[in-house]
Design a protein around this motif. Structure first.
Motif, mmCIF file in Angstrom:
data_model
loop_
_atom_site.group_PDB
_atom_site.id
_atom_site.type_symbol
_atom_site.label_atom_id
_atom_site.label_comp_id
_atom_site.label_asym_id
_atom_site.label_seq_id
_atom_site.Cartn_x
_atom_site.Cartn_y
_atom_site.Cartn_z
ATOM 1 N N ARG A 1 0.837 -1.210 0.000
ATOM 2 C CA ARG A 1 0.000 0.000 0.000
ATOM 3 C C ARG A 1 0.868 1.256 0.000
ATOM 4 O O ARG A 1 0.563 2.235 -0.691
ATOM 5 N N GLN A 2 1.978 1.237 0.729
ATOM 6 C CA GLN A 2 2.869 2.398 0.757
ATOM 7 C C GLN A 2 3.440 2.674 -0.629
ATOM 8 O O GLN A 2 3.550 3.835 -1.045
ATOM 9 N N ALA A 3 3.793 1.627 -1.362
ATOM 10 C CA ALA A 3 4.317 1.801 -2.716
ATOM 11 C C ALA A 3 3.265 2.421 -3.628
ATOM 12 O O ALA A 3 3.564 3.326 -4.427
ATOM 13 N N HIS A 4 2.020 1.968 -3.519
ATOM 14 C CA HIS A 4 0.960 2.515 -4.363
ATOM 15 C C HIS A 4 0.615 3.956 -3.984
ATOM 16 O O HIS A 4 0.337 4.790 -4.853
ATOM 17 N N LEU A 5 0.646 4.262 -2.701
ATOM 18 C CA LEU A 5 0.401 5.640 -2.275
ATOM 19 C C LEU A 5 1.504 6.568 -2.784
ATOM 20 O O LEU A 5 1.231 7.699 -3.212
ATOM 21 N N ALA A 6 2.750 6.093 -2.732
ATOM 22 C CA ALA A 6 3.867 6.900 -3.251
ATOM 23 C C ALA A 6 3.718 7.119 -4.754
ATOM 24 O O ALA A 6 3.996 8.215 -5.261
ATOM 25 N N MET A 7 3.285 6.086 -5.476
ATOM 26 C CA MET A 7 3.025 6.233 -6.907
ATOM 27 C C MET A 7 1.934 7.278 -7.151
ATOM 28 O O MET A 7 2.054 8.129 -8.048
ATOM 29 N N ALA A 8 0.874 7.222 -6.341
ATOM 30 C CA ALA A 8 -0.225 8.179 -6.500
ATOM 31 C C ALA A 8 0.244 9.608 -6.234
ATOM 32 O O ALA A 8 -0.161 10.550 -6.935
ATOM 33 N N VAL A 9 1.104 9.773 -5.239
ATOM 34 C CA VAL A 9 1.635 11.112 -4.953
ATOM 35 C C VAL A 9 2.455 11.621 -6.141
ATOM 36 O O VAL A 9 2.376 12.799 -6.513
ATOM 37 N N ALA A 10 3.231 10.728 -6.772
ATOM 38 C CA ALA A 10 4.005 11.127 -7.947
ATOM 39 C C ALA A 10 3.086 11.548 -9.090
ATOM 40 O O ALA A 10 3.348 12.534 -9.792
ATOM 41 N N VAL A 11 1.999 10.804 -9.289
ATOM 42 C CA VAL A 11 1.042 11.157 -10.345
ATOM 43 C C VAL A 11 0.416 12.518 -10.061
ATOM 44 O O VAL A 11 0.305 13.368 -10.955
ATOM 45 N N LEU A 12 0.000 12.746 -8.814
ATOM 46 C CA LEU A 12 -0.589 14.035 -8.449
ATOM 47 C C LEU A 12 0.429 15.166 -8.573
ATOM 48 O O LEU A 12 0.098 16.260 -9.037
ATOM 49 N N THR A 13 1.662 14.894 -8.155
ATOM 50 C CA THR A 13 2.724 15.901 -8.281
ATOM 51 C C THR A 13 2.943 16.265 -9.741
ATOM 52 O O THR A 13 3.073 17.447 -10.098
ATOM 53 N N GLY A 14 2.987 15.244 -10.609
ATOM 54 C CA GLY A 14 3.143 15.493 -12.035
ATOM 55 C C GLY A 14 1.976 16.262 -12.620
ATOM 56 O O GLY A 14 2.163 17.178 -13.448
ATOM 57 N N THR A 15 0.773 15.934 -12.183
ATOM 58 C CA THR A 15 -0.407 16.642 -12.675
ATOM 59 C C THR A 15 -0.380 18.104 -12.266
ATOM 60 O O THR A 15 -0.693 18.997 -13.065
ATOM 61 N N LEU A 16 0.016 18.376 -11.024
ATOM 62 C CA LEU A 16 0.146 19.764 -10.572
ATOM 63 C C LEU A 16 1.161 20.526 -11.420
ATOM 64 O O LEU A 16 0.951 21.698 -11.769
ATOM 65 N N GLY A 17 2.267 19.863 -11.766
ATOM 66 C CA GLY A 17 3.277 20.507 -12.598
ATOM 67 C C GLY A 17 2.756 20.844 -13.983
ATOM 68 O O GLY A 17 3.007 21.935 -14.519
ATOM 69 N N PRO B 1 10.698 -1.475 -15.220
ATOM 70 C CA PRO B 1 9.431 -1.258 -14.504
ATOM 71 C C PRO B 1 8.212 -1.549 -15.375
ATOM 72 O O PRO B 1 8.234 -1.336 -16.592
ATOM 73 N N ARG B 2 7.163 -2.016 -14.734
ATOM 74 C CA ARG B 2 5.891 -2.234 -15.427
ATOM 75 C C ARG B 2 4.998 -1.016 -15.181
ATOM 76 O O ARG B 2 4.970 -0.470 -14.083
ATOM 77 N N PHE B 3 4.274 -0.637 -16.218
ATOM 78 C CA PHE B 3 3.434 0.553 -16.112
ATOM 79 C C PHE B 3 2.021 0.191 -15.678
ATOM 80 O O PHE B 3 1.476 -0.843 -16.073
ATOM 81 N N GLY B 4 1.451 1.040 -14.871
ATOM 82 C CA GLY B 4 0.082 0.841 -14.410
ATOM 83 C C GLY B 4 -0.291 1.921 -13.417
ATOM 84 O O GLY B 4 0.567 2.488 -12.737
ATOM 85 N N TRP B 5 -1.584 2.218 -13.329
ATOM 86 C CA TRP B 5 -2.040 3.246 -12.389
ATOM 87 C C TRP B 5 -1.993 2.710 -10.962
ATOM 88 O O TRP B 5 -2.259 1.538 -10.729
ATOM 89 N N PRO B 6 -1.637 3.560 -10.010
ATOM 90 C CA PRO B 6 -1.602 3.115 -8.612
ATOM 91 C C PRO B 6 -2.983 2.689 -8.131
ATOM 92 O O PRO B 6 -3.991 3.297 -8.492
ATOM 93 N N ALA B 7 -3.010 1.660 -7.320
ATOM 94 C CA ALA B 7 -4.275 1.139 -6.777
ATOM 95 C C ALA B 7 -4.685 1.973 -5.567
ATOM 96 O O ALA B 7 -4.512 1.571 -4.417
ATOM 97 N N VAL B 8 -5.223 3.153 -5.864
ATOM 98 C CA VAL B 8 -5.644 4.091 -4.818
ATOM 99 C C VAL B 8 -7.065 4.537 -5.130
ATOM 100 O O VAL B 8 -7.382 4.862 -6.282
ATOM 101 N N HIS B 9 -7.924 4.542 -4.128
ATOM 102 C CA HIS B 9 -9.301 4.973 -4.318
ATOM 103 C C HIS B 9 -9.371 6.498 -4.427
ATOM 104 O O HIS B 9 -8.560 7.217 -3.852
ATOM 105 N N TRP B 10 -10.387 6.985 -5.176
ATOM 106 C CA TRP B 10 -10.544 8.423 -5.333
ATOM 107 C C TRP B 10 -10.744 9.107 -3.985
ATOM 108 O O TRP B 10 -10.339 10.245 -3.785
ATOM 109 N N GLY B 11 -11.370 8.392 -3.054
ATOM 110 C CA GLY B 11 -11.584 8.981 -1.733
ATOM 111 C C GLY B 11 -10.301 9.254 -0.984
ATOM 112 O O GLY B 11 -10.277 10.067 -0.056
ATOM 113 N N GLU B 12 -9.211 8.567 -1.367
ATOM 114 C CA GLU B 12 -7.923 8.760 -0.700
ATOM 115 C C GLU B 12 -7.116 9.913 -1.288
ATOM 116 O O GLU B 12 -6.122 10.345 -0.702
#
Length: 566
Positions: free
Chosen positions: A110-126, A249-260
């Motif tokens: 879960r920590q790995a997926h949350l970190a991936m989600a933070v990277a995606v959000l960080t990239g989107t903000l950029g 690395p294999r590509f894929g969206w992080p397994a994080v719910h929208w509520g998170e």
């Protein structure tokens, strides 16, 4: 009907958004060798450092390698810097480790997926910031805050690595608790771990001193792996990295719910600011050193895209760092092609050498991190701030203390808020200089700096060294009236607005109130050197019928002479 000029315009926009299309067409064959050497040098530096930073973030070792591999390839396409190297940094790694670690509650997947989600959000903000052309956002985070932040971050990171160096269990939620826990557990030190870690530290320090252009960290890693392979130190409690998965690395969206996502926005914004502020400062440093132009807005796109791809490629937020960029430059990098060569080198490690690295000792990684972050802790910069500006020194201390006591995320926010409050306090109490005439001239100067200047007891001439806004207008009015009361015999007050290029409605209405109060005291208010935009607002408020000096831009001497003649 599409014209040739339309095609040309679209081509220019495309080359502007994708700089590799510009420098790629102009690439010279003589640059190939230095780029190749620079790239391999960077890869040799990046491999051990990325493993160390991944452990700092509480993520699998390969996550750091993925960041360098994917982030470097994407930045080479979109970035404008020729020497910047992007990858995991110490500050972002410890931020991810502290914030995401608490959200994951011990679940490594879960920590790995949350970190991936933070990277995606960080990239989107950029990318959103690039679309809005917010390239100057870095200017709102001062160098003073960064100085204090770096000191605090360096100490926090050191507190997380010292237990690994001593081979004891870490504990504590902040710097103070970790140091206290470490002191309590020193008696449990694992001697083989300490010897391995201290030996690595000695080799790294000697290497920096006598072989500054060599990938010393890689040599230390190789030596430590060989030692662990041929000597049974693992049986004596020396922890190792363990198995690193082979392959890209294999590509894929992080397994994080929208509520998170809402829980991740704060840390994503912090990562975005840290990434961009750190990166753009490095970008500008090397651009100035090598005399080429960079685009602050384009860097938003480059870092945003790099973070986004890292996020969907099992990585975590990344940035451009000074240390890896300096390695890239010293290796000879002329263009971003060096970054591509470095990515190929890291890809080769992932494909063929992960099995060898499973015996890499954790104390060695701790030593690498400690050496990497020692550049963050620079007491000389704090001493310089203390000498130059006590207020800036206090801001830096707030940043340092905030990081140490409350963690990196809260520490940065606390320092930024404190800095803004200091700025607002300064702006709300602008300096008001009392002016006098230099003998034999029509020039009016600050009487405090020119004691020889002359002034009339019945005339008070002041210069407000700031714009006039709603938050400082009342303080300006009160100070001017205080000066009038102290003199008693003032019959003319002239306000020099040459340094007040901006005014809002609150400032305009303050001038009206000041005019009314001075009139009751038997004094006349006049305005000198009024800028055009200020004049427009004052005229819209009908003040030109009441206060002289608004219809035309008049000099102080002219207004003073008119009063004497009257």
């Amino acid at each position: 009907m599409k014209t040739q000029s339309d095609d040309h315009g679209w081509g220019e926009r495309l080359r502007s958004a994708v700089p590799i299309l510009q420098w790629g067409r102009l690439y010279e064959r003589s640059w190939l060798r230095p780029d190749f050497v620079g790239g391999l040098t960077l890869a040799a530096y990046a491999v051990p450092v990325s493993l160390a930073y991944a452990s700092l973030a509480g993520l699998p070792s390969q996550a750091g390698l993925y960041c360098y591999l994917l982030g470097g390839l994407v930045y080479a396409v979109f970035g404008t810097s020729r020497q910047l190297a992007v990858g995991p940094t110490s500050a972002i790694s410890i931020l991810i480790g502290s914030v995401i670690g608490s959200l994951a509650a011990g679940d490594s997947v879960r920590q790995a997926h949350l970190a991936m989600a933070v990277a995606v959000l960080t990239g989107t903000l950029g990318i959103v910031a690039w679309l809005l052309r917010l390239g100057n956002i870095a200017n709102f985070v001062s160098e003073t805050i960064l100085t204090g932040f770096k000191v605090g971050t360096g100490l926090v990171i050191a507190s997380t690595q010292l237990p690994k160096l001593f081979g004891i269990a870490s504990g504590g939620s902040n710097f103070i608790n970790r140091i206290f826990t470490l002191a309590q557990k020193l008696g449990e030190t694992n001697l083989p771990s300490l010897l391995v870690g201290v030996g690595a530290l000695v080799l790294l320090i000697l290497g920096e001193r006598f072989l500054p252009r060599r990938p010393i960290a890689l040599f230390v890693v190789i030596i430590s792996v060989l030692v662990m392979t041929f000597f049974p130190l693992a049986e004596h409690g020396v922890q190792t990295v363990g198995l690193i998965p082979r392959g890209l690395p294999r590509f894929g969206w992080p397994a994080v719910h929208w509520g998170e996502v809402d829980d991740l926005l704060g840390v994503s914004l912090a990562c975005f600011l840290l990434s961009y502020v750190e990166s753009i400062s490095v970008v500008r440093t090397f651009a100035l050193r090598h005399n080429y132009r960079v685009s602050a807005d384009q860097e938003l796109l480059a870092l945003g895209a790099a973070n986004l791809v890292a996020g969907i490629g099992q990585g975590y937020p990344l940035a451009g760092g000074m240390s890896q960029s300096a390695v890239n430059e010293k290796g000879g990098a002329r263009t971003p092609l060096a970054l591509i060569f470095a990515c190929f080198g890291i890809g080769a490690v992932l494909l063929f050498l992960t099995g060898v690295m499973r015996n890499l000792p954790q104390p060695v990684l701790a030593a690498i991190v400690l050496i990497a972050v020692k550049g963050l802790i620079k007491p000389s910069e704090l001493r310089h701030l203390y000498r130059v500006s006590k207020m800036e020194f206090r801001v830096a201390l707030v940043a340092t203390g905030g990081v140490l006591f409350f963690g990196i995320l809260k520490g940065v926010l606390l320092a930024a808020i404190f800095s803004i409050l200091v700025m607002l306090k300064r702006a709300s109490y602008p300096r008001i200089a009392i002016l006098g005439r230099l003998p034999g001239t029509d020039r009016f100067v600050d009487s405090a700096r020119y004691p020889e200047s002359e002034s009339s007891p019945s005339t008070l001439i002041l210069r407000v060294e700031s714009g006039l806004f709603y938050f400082n207008a009342e303080n300006v009015r009160a100070e001017i009236l205080d000066h009038v009361r102290h003199r008693n015999c003032v019959r003319l007050v002239v306000i020099d607005l040459s340094t007040s290029a901006n005014i809002d409605l609150g400032g305009a209405r303050m001038l009206y109130d000041l005019h009314e109060q001075l009139t009751k005291c038997g004094a006349l208010l006049k305005l000198a050197e009024v800028h055009g935009s200020v004049r427009d607002l004052l005229q819209a408020e009908k003040l030109h019928d009441r206060i002289p000096g608004i219809d035309h831009r008049l000099a102080i001497a002219t207004l003073a002479e008119e009063h004497v003649a009257a």
